[in-house]
Design an enzyme around this catalytic site. Structure first.
Site, PDB file in Angstrom:
ATOM      1  CB  CYS A   1      -9.248   4.982   0.398  1.00 26.34           C
ATOM      2  SG  CYS A   1      -7.484   4.822   0.101  1.00 26.34           S
ATOM      3  CG  HIS A   2      -5.824   5.203   4.241  1.00 25.63           C
ATOM      4  ND1 HIS A   2      -5.412   5.040   2.933  1.00 25.63           N
ATOM      5  CD2 HIS A   2      -4.878   4.613   5.011  1.00 25.63           C
ATOM      6  CE1 HIS A   2      -4.259   4.396   2.916  1.00 25.63           C
ATOM      7  NE2 HIS A   2      -3.918   4.111   4.157  1.00 25.63           N
ATOM      8  N   GLY A   3     -10.578   5.993   4.770  1.00 27.13           N
ATOM      9  CA  GLY A   3     -11.707   6.482   5.561  1.00 27.13           C
ATOM     10  C   GLY A   3     -12.104   5.495   6.640  1.00 27.13           C
ATOM     11  CB  ALA A   4     -11.820   1.800   6.833  1.00 32.63           C
ATOM     12  CD  GLN A   5      -6.104   5.287   8.681  1.00 30.91           C
ATOM     13  OE1 GLN A   5      -6.215   6.377   8.123  1.00 30.91           O
ATOM     14  NE2 GLN A   5      -4.927   4.778   9.007  1.00 30.91           N
TER      15      GLN A   5
END
Length: 166
Positions: free
Chosen positions: A97-101
């Site tokens: 999910c937003h872990g890619a940030q």
């Protein structure tokens, strides 16, 4: 090792955590400071370490859950350093999910294939990755998924990567 902060997506932290614990692994959770952190849906976990106390060399795998937590994690230089060091060392790094940030801030996506929550796909592309809309994308040591519905595939690939650890 799991890097998180308040407002993590509960299932994206808890499911991988319990899956690793089920295998008998020791799992550390690091956050901006030690103590309880609370997910978006109210679940709490205890952070064993603060980001500044983490030595990437002490861990075999990194998990980056999503939710709103990555917005906090990516602002911490120590968390970004740990992420970069684990990627550069070829250790499994699993981001959902937003872990890619956090991966974007660690500047480790250039030339990689990855997926993420669709709202940040342009950011992943701008960081140099080839975005793929798939439940899980494995590119060497990097494992990425889009959202909680992808957790079965995400954990399956985490377990495959775990099997190859020394």
């Amino acid at each position: 090792l799991i890097l998180a902060a308040d407002n993590f997506e509960d299932s994206e932290l808890l499911v991988p955590l319990y899956r690793l614990l089920e295998e008998g692994d020791e799992v550390a959770i690091a956050a901006p400071e030690t103590g309880d952190i609370t997910g978006k849906h109210g679940y709490t976990v205890e952070a064993d370490l603060d980001f500044g106390d983490v030595d990437a060399g002490d861990y075999d795998m990194l998990v980056l859950p999503g939710g709103k937590a990555p917005e906090t994690v990516r602002l911490d230089d120590s968390a970004v350093r740990v992420t970069r060091e684990m990627m550069e060392a070829g250790k499994p790094v699993a981001s959902i999910c937003h872990g890619a940030q956090v991966l974007i801030s660690a500047d480790v996506l250039e030339g990689r294939e990855a997926t993420c929550w669709m709202a940040i796909r342009d950011d992943v592309r701008a960081a140099g990755a080839e975005y793929r809309d798939a439940e899980v994308v494995v590119d060497d040591n990097l494992i990425t998924s889009r959202f909680p519905g992808d957790l079965p595939a995400f954990c399956r690939e985490m377990m495959r990567a775990r099997e190859h650890l020394a």
